[in-house]
Write a protein that holds these residues in place. Structure first.
Motif, mmCIF file in Angstrom:
data_model
loop_
_atom_site.group_PDB
_atom_site.id
_atom_site.type_symbol
_atom_site.label_atom_id
_atom_site.label_comp_id
_atom_site.label_asym_id
_atom_site.label_seq_id
_atom_site.Cartn_x
_atom_site.Cartn_y
_atom_site.Cartn_z
ATOM 1 N N GLU A 108 0.855 -1.190 0.000
ATOM 2 C CA GLU A 108 0.000 0.000 0.000
ATOM 3 C C GLU A 108 0.889 1.236 0.000
ATOM 4 O OE1 GLU A 108 -3.381 2.279 2.651
ATOM 5 O OE2 GLU A 108 -3.096 0.136 2.929
ATOM 6 N N LEU A 141 0.081 6.965 -9.453
ATOM 7 C CA LEU A 141 -0.093 6.436 -8.096
ATOM 8 C C LEU A 141 -0.321 7.545 -7.079
ATOM 9 C CD1 LEU A 141 2.620 3.647 -8.093
ATOM 10 C CD2 LEU A 141 0.144 3.353 -8.146
ATOM 11 N N ARG A 142 -1.175 7.208 -6.086
ATOM 12 C CA ARG A 142 -1.507 8.155 -5.008
ATOM 13 C C ARG A 142 -1.448 7.434 -3.671
ATOM 14 N NH1 ARG A 142 -6.112 8.383 -8.225
ATOM 15 N NH2 ARG A 142 -7.253 7.653 -6.414
ATOM 16 N N ASP A 145 -3.205 3.894 -2.578
ATOM 17 C CA ASP A 145 -3.319 2.910 -3.659
ATOM 18 C C ASP A 145 -2.669 1.598 -3.231
ATOM 19 O OD1 ASP A 145 -4.598 4.700 -5.308
ATOM 20 O OD2 ASP A 145 -2.877 5.031 -6.641
ATOM 21 N N ARG A 146 -3.282 0.509 -3.669
ATOM 22 C CA ARG A 146 -2.708 -0.823 -3.452
ATOM 23 C C ARG A 146 -2.015 -1.224 -4.750
ATOM 24 N NH1 ARG A 146 -4.082 -2.259 1.417
ATOM 25 N NH2 ARG A 146 -6.113 -1.760 2.271
#
Length: 180
Positions: A108, A141-142, A145-146
């Motif tokens: 994560e 991506l943030r 996010d997984r």
């Protein structure tokens, strides 16, 4: 110099010191690709090498993170005696973010540092360890996010309980199981 970038770009040979003691002497690429111990591995390279505590699986073809998640070892490392208390090193640029697969780890994202052409993604593996991954600066991506990550097996480093690099297959026999 204390400036790693200056040393890596200008020097033919570098001496890495730790508290006044010589840890390793070599060319910039030797230090980067073949660090003699965890100190040099963490000192050379930016961001620093990810270090994860692992154990060799019973079948000796993989290492396992504390939660039991398995990571394949390169084929020429297989078939050696089992040892305990190893550390696995992987450079952030040798971690691949991709689709979930059998050899991927789940993580994560908790920080994304956007640096322009690249981004540093800080993520927590399902086993609890944290890693840094270098990815493209345009990555969407943030935080939260997984992601699925894979390590390039050819780029892995193993370190014994003493912090020294384990050179396969030469020094595997020197490692004895560590009493728990």
């Amino acid at each position: 110099t204390h400036d790693q970038v200056e040393a890596m770009t200008m020097a033919d040979r570098i001496v890495v010191l730790n508290a006044g003691r010589i840890e390793q002497v070599g060319t910039p690429l030797e230090l980067y690709h073949a660090p003699c111990n965890i100190f040099v591995a963490g000192f050379i390279g930016s961001p620093r090498m990810n270090i994860l505590e692992v154990r060799v699986d019973d079948d000796e073809s993989a290492v396992a993170l504390p939660d039991g998640t398995r990571l394949a070892l390169p084929a020429d490392w297989a078939g050696k005696p089992a040892v305990t208390r190893l550390s696995l090193g992987v450079r952030p640029e040798n971690i691949i973010i991709g689709a979930p697969s059998d050899d991927a780890l789940l993580a994560e994202v908790f920080v994304v540092e956007r640096l322009g052409a690249s981004a540093l993604v800080h993520a927590r593996l399902s086993s609890g360890e944290t890693i840094v991954v270098v990815t493209e600066g345009t990555s969407p991506l943030r935080v939260g996010d997984r992601i699925s990550v894979r390590f390039n097996p050819a780029s892995l480093h193993l370190f014994g309980a003493d912090g020294r690099t384990v050179k396969y297959p030469e020094t595997w026999a020197e490692l004895a199981p560590t009493p728990v």
